[in-house]
Design a protein around this motif. Structure first.
Motif, PDB file in Angstrom:
ATOM      1  N   GLY A  23      15.105  19.739   1.962  1.00 19.20           N
ATOM      2  CA  GLY A  23      15.666  19.164   0.705  1.00 19.20           C
ATOM      3  C   GLY A  23      16.305  18.020   0.435  1.00 19.20           C
ATOM      4  O   GLY A  23      16.749  17.656  -0.525  1.00 19.20           O
ATOM      5  N   GLN A  24      16.060  17.209   1.512  1.00 20.22           N
ATOM      6  CA  GLN A  24      16.443  15.681   1.053  1.00 20.22           C
ATOM      7  C   GLN A  24      15.666  14.917   0.096  1.00 20.22           C
ATOM      8  O   GLN A  24      16.171  13.804  -0.274  1.00 20.22           O
ATOM      9  CB  GLN A  24      16.613  15.103   2.807  1.00 20.22           C
ATOM     10  N   ILE A  25      14.388  15.295   0.000  1.00 18.25           N
ATOM     11  CA  ILE A  25      13.467  14.627  -0.813  1.00 18.25           C
ATOM     12  C   ILE A  25      12.898  15.698  -1.715  1.00 18.25           C
ATOM     13  O   ILE A  25      12.819  16.835  -1.361  1.00 18.25           O
ATOM     14  CB  ILE A  25      12.482  13.864  -0.207  1.00 18.25           C
ATOM     15  N   SER A  26      12.741  15.111  -2.975  1.00 20.25           N
ATOM     16  CA  SER A  26      12.142  16.193  -3.731  1.00 20.25           C
ATOM     17  C   SER A  26      11.572  15.325  -4.820  1.00 20.25           C
ATOM     18  O   SER A  26      11.393  14.252  -5.060  1.00 20.25           O
ATOM     19  CB  SER A  26      13.308  17.144  -4.384  1.00 20.25           C
ATOM     20  N   GLY A  27      10.866  16.117  -5.958  1.00 14.89           N
ATOM     21  CA  GLY A  27      10.142  15.632  -7.104  1.00 14.89           C
ATOM     22  C   GLY A  27       9.054  14.490  -6.855  1.00 14.89           C
ATOM     23  O   GLY A  27       8.358  14.779  -5.730  1.00 14.89           O
ATOM     24  N   LEU A  28       9.066  13.230  -7.471  1.00 15.21           N
ATOM     25  CA  LEU A  28       7.909  12.336  -7.281  1.00 15.21           C
ATOM     26  C   LEU A  28       8.169  11.836  -6.108  1.00 15.21           C
ATOM     27  O   LEU A  28       7.089  11.640  -5.348  1.00 15.21           O
ATOM     28  CB  LEU A  28       8.153  11.400  -8.544  1.00 15.21           C
ATOM     29  N   THR A  29       9.268  11.593  -5.438  1.00 18.04           N
ATOM     30  CA  THR A  29       9.522  10.895  -4.009  1.00 18.04           C
ATOM     31  C   THR A  29       8.891  11.827  -2.977  1.00 18.04           C
ATOM     32  O   THR A  29       7.992  11.478  -2.050  1.00 18.04           O
ATOM     33  CB  THR A  29      10.966  10.860  -3.901  1.00 18.04           C
ATOM     34  N   ALA A  30       9.058  13.268  -3.160  1.00 21.01           N
ATOM     35  CA  ALA A  30       8.199  13.950  -2.282  1.00 21.01           C
ATOM     36  C   ALA A  30       6.892  14.141  -2.316  1.00 21.01           C
ATOM     37  O   ALA A  30       6.100  14.059  -1.288  1.00 21.01           O
ATOM     38  CB  ALA A  30       9.094  15.416  -2.250  1.00 21.01           C
ATOM     39  N   THR A  31       6.273  14.020  -3.559  1.00 26.27           N
ATOM     40  CA  THR A  31       4.894  14.061  -3.571  1.00 26.27           C
ATOM     41  C   THR A  31       4.300  12.745  -3.215  1.00 26.27           C
ATOM     42  O   THR A  31       3.494  12.928  -2.295  1.00 26.27           O
ATOM     43  CB  THR A  31       4.588  14.278  -5.165  1.00 26.27           C
ATOM     44  N   ILE A  32       4.788  11.530  -3.433  1.00 21.12           N
ATOM     45  CA  ILE A  32       4.468  10.514  -2.756  1.00 21.12           C
ATOM     46  C   ILE A  32       4.181  10.149  -1.605  1.00 21.12           C
ATOM     47  O   ILE A  32       3.563   9.966  -0.631  1.00 21.12           O
ATOM     48  CB  ILE A  32       5.174   9.048  -3.681  1.00 21.12           C
ATOM     49  N   LEU A  33       5.446  10.789  -0.839  1.00 20.54           N
ATOM     50  CA  LEU A  33       5.821  10.645   0.685  1.00 20.54           C
ATOM     51  C   LEU A  33       4.992  11.506   1.145  1.00 20.54           C
ATOM     52  O   LEU A  33       4.280  11.358   2.448  1.00 20.54           O
ATOM     53  CB  LEU A  33       7.259  10.965   1.139  1.00 20.54           C
ATOM     54  N   GLY A  34       4.730  12.887   0.586  1.00 20.09           N
ATOM     55  CA  GLY A  34       3.575  13.789   1.185  1.00 20.09           C
ATOM     56  C   GLY A  34       2.308  13.386   1.368  1.00 20.09           C
ATOM     57  O   GLY A  34       1.693  13.840   2.304  1.00 20.09           O
ATOM     58  N   ILE A  35       1.989  12.673   0.207  1.00 15.71           N
ATOM     59  CA  ILE A  35       0.629  12.163   0.460  1.00 15.71           C
ATOM     60  C   ILE A  35       0.466  11.173   1.513  1.00 15.71           C
ATOM     61  O   ILE A  35      -0.473  11.071   2.212  1.00 15.71           O
ATOM     62  CB  ILE A  35       0.067  11.279  -1.138  1.00 15.71           C
ATOM     63  N   ILE A  36       1.258  10.139   1.515  1.00 12.02           N
ATOM     64  CA  ILE A  36       1.314   9.276   2.661  1.00 12.02           C
ATOM     65  C   ILE A  36       1.334   9.959   4.079  1.00 12.02           C
ATOM     66  O   ILE A  36       0.707   9.605   4.817  1.00 12.02           O
ATOM     67  CB  ILE A  36       2.769   8.320   2.686  1.00 12.02           C
TER      68      ILE A  36
END
Length: 67
Positions: A23-36
């Motif tokens: 739960g340290q990252i969520s939202g748009l940040t989590a989506t972008i980092l997930g894609i990376i």
């Protein structure tokens, strides 16, 4: 792609996954980092990075020439 490059990419992808699960990252940040992270896993498993190609970059060791 060299071994060290692959290890670093997989390590970063795992770190991103851990940050998301905890739960340290969520939202748009989590989506972008997930894609990376997914891109890092895919390029590591294939052994080639499409971004390296146009620049002629390689992280593989050069083979020693015999002779």
């Amino acid at each position: 792609m060299g071994t060290l490059d692959r290890i670093i990419r997989v390590s970063i992808a795992v770190l991103i996954g851990v940050l998301y699960v905890t739960g340290q990252i969520s939202g748009l940040t989590a989506t972008i980092l997930g894609i990376i992270a997914i891109a890092f896993i895919l390029t590591s498993s294939v052994g080639s990075c499409p971004i390296y190609l146009p620049f002629g970059l390689s992280t593989r060791r050069k083979k020693a020439s015999s002779g």
